[in-house]
Motif scaffolding. Sequence first.
Motif, short mmCIF file in Angstrom:
data_model
loop_
_atom_site.label_atom_id
_atom_site.label_comp_id
_atom_site.label_asym_id
_atom_site.label_seq_id
_atom_site.Cartn_x
_atom_site.Cartn_y
_atom_site.Cartn_z
N ALA A 78 0.72 -1.18 0.20
CA ALA A 78 -0.04 -0.02 0.00
C ALA A 78 0.89 1.22 -0.01
CB ALA A 78 -1.01 0.18 1.31
N ALA A 79 2.05 1.30 0.32
CA ALA A 79 2.93 2.30 0.55
C ALA A 79 3.56 2.80 -0.81
CB ALA A 79 4.03 2.07 1.59
N GLY A 80 3.30 1.60 -1.68
CA GLY A 80 3.86 2.05 -3.06
C GLY A 80 5.51 2.26 -3.39
N GLY A 81 6.32 1.63 -2.34
CA GLY A 81 7.47 1.65 -2.63
C GLY A 81 8.18 2.68 -1.49
N ALA A 82 7.20 3.27 -0.70
CA ALA A 82 7.57 4.56 0.10
C ALA A 82 7.98 3.99 1.56
CB ALA A 82 6.69 5.46 0.30
N ALA A 83 7.94 2.67 1.92
CA ALA A 83 8.05 2.06 3.21
C ALA A 83 9.27 0.86 2.97
CB ALA A 83 6.91 1.45 3.67
N GLU A 84 10.01 0.81 4.29
CA GLU A 84 10.88 -0.10 4.25
C GLU A 84 9.97 -1.43 5.14
OE1 GLU A 84 14.93 0.21 5.79
OE2 GLU A 84 14.83 2.23 5.37
N LEU A 85 10.50 -2.91 4.71
CA LEU A 85 9.71 -3.77 5.27
C LEU A 85 10.71 -4.87 5.70
CD1 LEU A 85 7.42 -5.78 6.00
CD2 LEU A 85 7.38 -6.74 3.43
N TRP A 86 10.72 -4.99 7.27
CA TRP A 86 11.72 -5.82 7.77
C TRP A 86 10.77 -7.01 8.21
CZ3 TRP A 86 14.70 -2.67 11.70
CH2 TRP A 86 15.64 -1.70 10.86
N LEU A 87 10.89 -8.47 7.31
CA LEU A 87 10.36 -9.53 8.09
C LEU A 87 11.31 -10.19 8.56
CD1 LEU A 87 8.36 -10.76 4.89
CD2 LEU A 87 7.46 -10.26 7.00
N GLU A 88 11.02 -10.57 9.84
CA GLU A 88 12.07 -10.97 10.81
C GLU A 88 11.99 -12.40 11.18
OE1 GLU A 88 14.61 -8.97 12.54
OE2 GLU A 88 13.94 -7.68 10.73
N PRO A 89 12.99 -13.20 10.70
CA PRO A 89 12.89 -14.65 10.84
C PRO A 89 12.90 -15.27 12.33
CG PRO A 89 14.86 -14.01 9.40
CD PRO A 89 14.24 -12.88 9.97
N GLY A 90 11.91 -16.04 12.66
CA GLY A 90 11.73 -16.63 14.08
C GLY A 90 11.00 -15.74 14.83
N MET A 91 10.79 -14.20 14.54
CA MET A 91 10.09 -13.52 15.51
C MET A 91 8.42 -13.86 15.61
SD MET A 91 9.94 -9.46 15.19
CE MET A 91 8.60 -8.63 16.36
N GLY A 92 8.09 -13.67 16.85
CA GLY A 92 6.66 -13.69 17.15
C GLY A 92 5.96 -12.45 17.16
N HIS A 93 5.25 -12.22 18.10
CA HIS A 93 4.23 -10.89 18.09
C HIS A 93 4.61 -9.71 18.93
CE1 HIS A 93 0.68 -9.02 17.32
NE2 HIS A 93 0.39 -8.66 18.73
N ALA A 94 5.05 -8.63 18.50
CA ALA A 94 5.10 -7.42 19.09
C ALA A 94 5.98 -7.30 20.14
CB ALA A 94 3.65 -7.17 19.98
N GLU A 95 5.94 -6.55 21.56
CA GLU A 95 6.88 -6.18 22.20
C GLU A 95 7.59 -7.48 22.80
OE1 GLU A 95 3.69 -2.95 23.56
OE2 GLU A 95 3.72 -5.12 22.61
N HIS A 96 6.87 -8.57 23.40
CA HIS A 96 7.43 -9.63 24.11
C HIS A 96 8.59 -10.56 22.96
CE1 HIS A 96 4.94 -9.88 27.39
NE2 HIS A 96 3.98 -9.39 26.51
N ALA A 97 8.38 -10.10 21.68
CA ALA A 97 9.02 -11.01 20.72
C ALA A 97 10.25 -10.07 20.00
CB ALA A 97 8.18 -11.44 19.53
N ALA A 98 10.23 -8.79 20.39
CA ALA A 98 11.48 -7.86 19.84
C ALA A 98 12.66 -7.90 20.65
CB ALA A 98 10.72 -6.54 19.94
N SER A 99 13.68 -8.52 20.01
CA SER A 99 14.81 -8.73 21.02
C SER A 99 15.63 -7.48 21.02
CB SER A 99 15.58 -9.84 19.99
OG SER A 99 15.94 -9.01 18.63
N ASP A 100 16.52 -7.66 21.89
CA ASP A 100 17.48 -6.17 22.08
C ASP A 100 18.00 -5.92 20.72
OD1 ASP A 100 16.38 -6.14 24.69
OD2 ASP A 100 18.28 -6.90 25.49
N ARG A 101 18.50 -6.82 20.09
CA ARG A 101 19.39 -6.56 18.98
C ARG A 101 18.36 -6.00 17.72
NH1 ARG A 101 22.27 -11.01 14.90
NH2 ARG A 101 23.00 -9.56 13.27
N LEU A 102 16.87 -6.39 17.71
CA LEU A 102 16.01 -5.75 16.82
C LEU A 102 15.78 -4.07 17.42
CD1 LEU A 102 14.00 -5.58 14.69
CD2 LEU A 102 12.30 -6.76 16.17
N LEU A 103 15.48 -3.99 18.50
CA LEU A 103 15.26 -2.68 19.22
C LEU A 103 16.39 -1.75 18.70
CD1 LEU A 103 13.50 -3.68 22.40
CD2 LEU A 103 12.54 -2.82 20.26
N ALA A 104 17.65 -2.22 18.69
CA ALA A 104 18.72 -1.45 18.45
C ALA A 104 18.62 -1.21 16.95
CB ALA A 104 20.01 -2.16 18.98
N ARG A 105 18.55 -2.01 16.27
CA ARG A 105 18.27 -1.74 14.58
C ARG A 105 17.38 -0.78 14.60
NH1 ARG A 105 16.80 -6.99 12.28
NH2 ARG A 105 16.53 -5.82 10.47
#
Length: 278
Positions: A241-268
Amino acid sequence: MSIGPAGHVARSAVRPTYETSRSASMRTFLRTDDGVSIDSVYDPASAVYDGSRPPSRDLVFVMAHGFTGDVDRPHVRRVVAALTDYAPVVSFSFRGHGRSGGRTTVGDREVLDLAAAVAWARDLGHARVVTVGFSMGGSVVLRHAALHAGVDAVVSVSSPARWYYRGTAPMRRVHWLVTRPEGRLVGRYGFRTRIHHRDWDPVPLSPVEAVPKIAPAPLLIVHGDSDGYFPVDHPRMLADAAGGAAELWLEPGMGHAEHAASDRLLARIGDWAASRAG
């Protein structure tokens, strides 16, 4: 579910007072444009960092938590702590959650809560504002950026693309919690979340409808390929829907929301925001 459409939002009508300076944490109640009291916290940038990424003075994150979270939940505080390595963070409890007033409308009028928090961040003197939302909060940051000007970048994590999705067992449980009287009792006493009993009328702008309206603000969409609530067609729909104006990160093995967001992902995410927000 809504008492009415979430349209134009002015900043809080009641300007908060502070007993501390911006170098220390602050806590106050903001008032939204529709009169709801929102429990809000300001955390300054961390004084301890590794030297490779000194925290920014003009940047601020405004964090929007997921459904049944609140500003005092450990998983919310962990995300806040990670982001303060990069910049100060404003966090808050959505209406109906924690010590905030009102009842949650599960993503509709919560846009007003986020607007009050963004206005507070601006009042504190921050020139660059990045909204970061998770799950329900991820849908709210998308809708807020589409409906209101004033953010410099948007990060949406684990957001649905469309409303009324019931394709997974966890989402069927969420719908029972929201739509049934006994479910709302469980929400109130089991999750400290007060849920409004009214259906949405009118149905609010959906996340996928909001995304094309966000540009030119940079948009980052983050989603786990093991998300048990929303499968990967949701983030792909948002990115398309963003028509190329957004970046998409599909994270391997990640679950849902805050509980699944690793410290490394939050740093990125912190690195992305610091480089893209203006």
